[in-house]
Design an enzyme around this catalytic site. Structure first.
Site: not given
Ligand code: KIV
Length: 271
Positions: A51-52, A90, A120, A122, A189
């Site tokens: 989600d980055s 994510d 993924k 969190e 992280e």
């Molecule tokens: O969204 C992302 O890029 C991440 C990584 C930094 C682990 O969750």
């Protein structure tokens, strides 16, 4: 130079075997077809459609605004390129917290519409119900503990997490909980390397660190950061492998010059 066809397809089971053999797992983010092709061709083990993308692709200050539809768009683009790597996507902010049925619905949508291999999510204890439901549908889950950027408004800062005893104890407990729930791995992280090493030794599933030192089972970075496309973000844990920012600017400047001076196109570059 690697070519993808010479390497075995990566599955969650392969990652587990890599941990057992002590072979490190290399993971990078990817959000689009062209980058994903390059990553897969290089032999990367795992591509994270993080989600980055909210920061890197859309220019938001946090990961919070990205939507499920946007994550599916990025994940589908990546899936069209990938042959070998495991692709993890994510679940975005607001699509799983507090409602396990919604979490399952989001995970199924993302997997069905993008064709990705895993998701993924969190958090630890507080999202246990969501994790259980997603896993019960046969969707592999990668956990994410330590600095969890979707909770930035709760933390108020991106500093190193779990430096205090109480938070470190919760992280140890959450790592066990994620393992027991059936997650296939955990991203750690921005936590002290000693704690990351301890957690890595205490569980059987692989840990993948970002700012968590070297005593973990693998590493992940944001591709645009490690390539030096985005030079604004320079945390201590980031190793830059290139300065694509400067190289791209140089190329754009040269193009602008060539167009303005009528040097481009030349006789061979026209019909
Ligand atoms: O969204 C992302 O890029 C991440 C990584 C930094 C682990 O969750």
């Amino acid at each position: 130079m690697y070519t993808t066809k010479d390497l075995p397809k990566i599955t969650t089971h392969v990652l587990q075997e890599m941990k057992l053999k002590g072979e490190k797992i290399a993971m990078l983010t990817g959000y689009d077809y062209s980058m994903a092709r390059l990553l897969d061709e290089s032999g990367i083990d795992v591509i994270l459609v993080g989600d980055s993308a909210s920061n890197v692709m859309a220019g938001h200050k946090t990961t919070l605004p990205i939507t499920v539809d946007q994550m599916i768009y990025h994940a589908s683009s990546v899936m069209r390129a990938v042959i070998r790597a495991l692709v993890v996507v994510d679940l975005p902010f607001g699509s799983y917290q507090g409602n396990s049925k919604e979490a399952l619905h989001t995970a199924i949508r993302i997997m069905k519409e993008s064709g990705c291999n895993a998701i993924k999510i969190e958090g630890g204890e507080e999202i246990r119900e969501s994790i259980d439901r997603i896993l019960s549908a046969g969707i592999p889950v990668l956990g994410h503990l330590g600095l969890t950027p979707q909770s930035i408004n709760k933390f108020g800062t991106y500093v190193v997490r779990a430096t205090e005893d109480q938070e470190a104890a919760k992280l140890r407990k959450d790592a066990k909980l994620l393992e027991e729930a059936g997650c296939f791995g955990i991203v750690l992280e921005k936590i002290p390397s000693e704690l990351a090493a301890e957690v890595t030794q205490s569980i059987k599933i692989p840990t993948i660190g970002i700012g968590a030192g070297k005593e973990v089972d693998g590493q992940v970075l944001v591709s645009h950061d490690m390539l030096g496309i985005n030079m604004d973000f320079s945390p201590r844990f980031l190793r830059r492998y290139h300065n694509l920012h400067d190289e791209m600017i140089r190329s754009f400047l040269a193009y602008i010059h060539d167009v303005k001076s009528a040097d481009f196109p030349n006789d061979r570059e026209q019909y």
